[in-house]
Enzyme design. Structure first.
Site, PDB file in Angstrom:
ATOM      1  CB  SER A   1     -16.959  25.217 -27.347  1.00 26.07           C
ATOM      2  OG  SER A   1     -16.901  24.488 -28.802  1.00 26.07           O
TER       3      SER A   1
ATOM      4  CB  THR B   1     -42.202  21.703  -7.019  1.00 23.78           C
ATOM      5  OG1 THR B   1     -43.413  22.479  -7.608  1.00 23.78           O
ATOM      6  CG2 THR B   1     -42.243  22.662  -5.831  1.00 23.78           C
ATOM      7  CG  HIS B   2     -43.079  18.217  -9.674  1.00 19.81           C
ATOM      8  ND1 HIS B   2     -43.017  16.928  -9.578  1.00 19.81           N
ATOM      9  CD2 HIS B   2     -43.750  18.886  -8.855  1.00 19.81           C
ATOM     10  CE1 HIS B   2     -43.957  16.945  -8.194  1.00 19.81           C
ATOM     11  NE2 HIS B   2     -44.322  18.069  -8.038  1.00 19.81           N
TER      12      HIS B   2
ATOM     13  CB  SER C   1      -1.056   0.075   1.064  1.00 16.81           C
ATOM     14  OG  SER C   1      -0.151  -0.163   2.320  1.00 16.81           O
TER      15      SER C   1
ATOM     16  CE1 TYR D   1      -5.978  -4.047   9.079  1.00 18.65           C
ATOM     17  CE2 TYR D   1      -4.933  -6.231   8.746  1.00 18.65           C
ATOM     18  CZ  TYR D   1      -5.104  -5.002   8.235  1.00 18.65           C
ATOM     19  OH  TYR D   1      -4.418  -4.422   6.875  1.00 18.65           O
TER      20      TYR D   1
ATOM     21  CD  GLU E   1     -21.338  21.118 -17.752  1.00 19.52           C
ATOM     22  OE1 GLU E   1     -21.930  20.417 -18.601  1.00 19.52           O
ATOM     23  OE2 GLU E   1     -20.341  21.803 -18.323  1.00 19.52           O
TER      24      GLU E   1
ATOM     25  CG  ASN F   1      -3.365  -5.128  12.928  1.00 15.55           C
ATOM     26  OD1 ASN F   1      -2.777  -5.256  11.767  1.00 15.55           O
ATOM     27  ND2 ASN F   1      -3.902  -6.390  13.249  1.00 15.55           N
TER      28      ASN F   1
ATOM     29  CE  LYS G   1     -22.395  26.128 -25.985  1.00 13.36           C
ATOM     30  NZ  LYS G   1     -22.271  24.689 -25.980  1.00 13.36           N
TER      31      LYS G   1
HETATM   32  N1  ARG Z   1      -0.650  -2.012   5.529  1.00 11.82           N
HETATM   33  C1  ARG Z   1      -1.762  -2.314   6.377  1.00 11.82           C
HETATM   34  C2  ARG Z   1      -3.125  -1.760   6.240  1.00 11.82           C
HETATM   35  O1  ARG Z   1      -2.960  -0.619   5.696  1.00 11.82           O
HETATM   36  C3  ARG Z   1      -1.276  -2.305   7.656  1.00 11.82           C
HETATM   37  C4  ARG Z   1      -1.599  -3.122   8.596  1.00 11.82           C
HETATM   38  C5  ARG Z   1      -1.155  -4.577   8.263  1.00 11.82           C
HETATM   39  N2  ARG Z   1      -1.245  -5.503   9.312  1.00 11.82           N
HETATM   40  C6  ARG Z   1      -1.288  -6.804   9.052  1.00 11.82           C
HETATM   41  N3  ARG Z   1      -1.557  -7.392  10.055  1.00 11.82           N
HETATM   42  N4  ARG Z   1      -0.868  -7.380   8.013  1.00 11.82           N
HETATM   43  O2  ARG Z   1      -4.072  -2.203   6.607  1.00 11.82           O
END
Ligand code: ARG
Length: 472
Positions: free
Chosen positions: A277, A155-156, A24, A317, A290, A110, A283
């Site tokens: 545009s 409305t509508h 990650s 977890y 948008e 965790n 335009k």
């Molecule tokens: N990269 C993990 C996350 O973002 C960190 C926690 C990982 N924990 C584990 N038990 N592998 O959730």
């Protein structure tokens, strides 16, 4: 180096493909500052409680501060690891050596990631709350300048009744005020510190979560570690508040997109916020609104995505939770972007009083006022409603607006019509006569604006009180 592997989990080797799939780091390096602040609190606590020697705690602290400085200077290269938490520990080991091995005592990734995420959500929610309350203040100020301009309400998407522009503006201010309250709720949900629950069941080492709590400026510590490591409710709450803000912003955008069409012609955008545009030279497009409306799809999608990720997970977890990162990290910039362009755009939208008035006349928008005038003369509402409808019909047949109806014409529809009843057909009078609370009547609008101001102010103060990462 592969910190999260022991002989028990199969030695040090992780297939590069598996590392790449599971890492990650590409996203959560954005949480580096939160991670460093959390680690600084953790290591200070470890030193003070004697879990690790004070000298080692100091060495780790200096090492973490050095990482922060290098990150600020743009010279920090994080090693390729599973996530930012590992990358920091590996880099720390590279720079300070042996003491780095003590940092993760009584901690799991965790509770670490749960802490980083709460610090992040707290800061994003506070920044958004501050900007949103400013925006509400600007809508209120603009409304105060626009009490005299009258336009049709819908409305509508059919013309309904005359309202002041102040009323239209305060309708959105009221919706955004609820979003500000939702962001304040997010801050409430970030009050408890996750750090110290370890992987799931706590630790037998003599830590003191109270020390970390004070250092990180939380109001308490979480109640149950098993819940804590699997809890992303605070993130869901932010995504919900964001999605709802965007739903409101998308509706405001659609009103403005419509109002600035040639068909409505109620408003125009200044040149510096309208797009051209590439082919059609004439335009002047409302792309800005948008895009706000388009981005609301992302905000809603982010909420749905995270709800779906969390739904059905077993307690505690699960690595699935790492998938919170993309939606959560996108949220701050998404909110900031939309809020800042809406604030820039508002003063650059000019309303055209004549076109708004023409919309009122063409739309027979005083018909309800006509019925209410008959009610004031003692006619039951349903009968008055029929009499007003009949006059509208007669005018339509004769190509007249309601204001052009003569007394004779009105009395040929219903003898109860008199000059006093017909006097309500002036649209600004229709607005001025509204007397009920929350209505478009001037006194009611003023009361609404005062209430919006009064409720906005404490929320702005609340945002300002949230501790900044750099102050911890
Ligand atoms: N990269 C993990 C996350 O973002 C960190 C926690 C990982 N924990 C584990 N038990 N592998 O959730």
């Amino acid at each position: 180096m592969a910190l999260a592997k022991t002989d028990a989990s199969g030695g040090s080797g992780l297939l590069p493909e598996v590392l790449a799939f599971s890492s990650s780091l590409a996203l959560d390096r954005q949480l580096l500052r939160e991670d460093l602040v959390g680690s600084l609190a953790h290591v200070t606590m470890l030193g003070r409680t004697g879990v690790i020697p004070v000298a080692d705690a100091r060495a780790i602290r200096d090492g973490l501060i050095d990482l922060w400085r290098r990150a600020d200077a743009g010279t920090l290269e994080l090693p390729d690891e599973e996530d930012v938490h590992m990358a920091v520990e590996v880099e720390l080991n590279r720079t300070i050596g042996a003491p780095a091995a003590l940092l993760h005592s009584a901690r799991s990734r965790n509770d670490q990631v749960a802490t980083d995420l709460r610090l992040h959500v707290r800061e994003v929610a506070a920044a958004a709350l501050s900007e949103l309350t400013d925006f509400i203040g600007e809508l209120v100020a603009r409304a105060r300048q626009e009490t005299g301009l009258i336009l049709p309400s819908y409305t509508h998407r059919q013309r309904a009744q005359p309202v002041s522009l102040a009323y239209w503006l305060s309708s959105y201010a009221a919706a955004f005020l609820r979003d500000a309250q939702a962001l304040a709720f997010v801050l409430d949900q970030c009050r408890l510190l996750p750090l110290g629950v370890g992987a799931i069941s706590g630790t037998s080492l003599p830590i003191d979560r109270e020390i970390s709590r004070q250092l990180l400026d939380f109001e308490g510590v979480t109640l149950n570690g098993m819940d804590t490591v699997g809890d992303r409710d605070f993130a869901l709450d932010l995504l919900y508040a964001t999605a709802r803000f965007f739903v409101h912003a998308s509706r405001l955008s659609t009103d403005l997109i419509d109002f600035t069409t040639q068909e409505f012609g109620f408003a125009s955008l200044s040149g510096d916020i309208s797009m051209g545009s590439s082919m059609m030279p004439q335009k002047k497009n409302p792309d800005l609104f948008e895009l706000v409306r388009g981005k609301s799809g992302r905000a809603v999608g982010n909420l749905m995505g995270l709800l779906t990720t969390v739904k059905g997970l077993p307690g505690g977890y699960n690595r699935d939770l790492q998938e919170d990162r993309a939606s959560l990290l996108e949220t701050g910039p998404l909110l900031r972007g939309a809020l800042s362009v809406l604030r820039l755009a508002l003063p650059r939208v000019t309303f055209n009083p004549e076109r708004c008035r023409a919309g009122l006349e063409e739309g027979f928008t005083q018909a309800t006022d006509l019925a209410e005038a008959l009610v004031k003369k003692g006619m039951p509402f349903r009968k008055a409603y029929m009499a007003a409808g009949a006059l509208v019909r007669r005018c339509q047949e004769q190509g007249l607006s309601l204001r052009e109806a003569t007394l004779a014409l009105a009395q040929s529809v219903d003898p109860a019509y008199d000059a006093q009843v017909l006097s309500v057909l002036e649209p600004s009078g229709a607005v001025a006569r509204k007397a009920s609370a929350g209505s478009t009547g001037p006194a009611a609008v003023e009361a609404t604006l005062r209430a919006l101001e009064a409720q906005r102010a404490p929320l702005a103060e609340r945002a300002a009180r949230v501790p900044k990462l750099t102050a911890l």
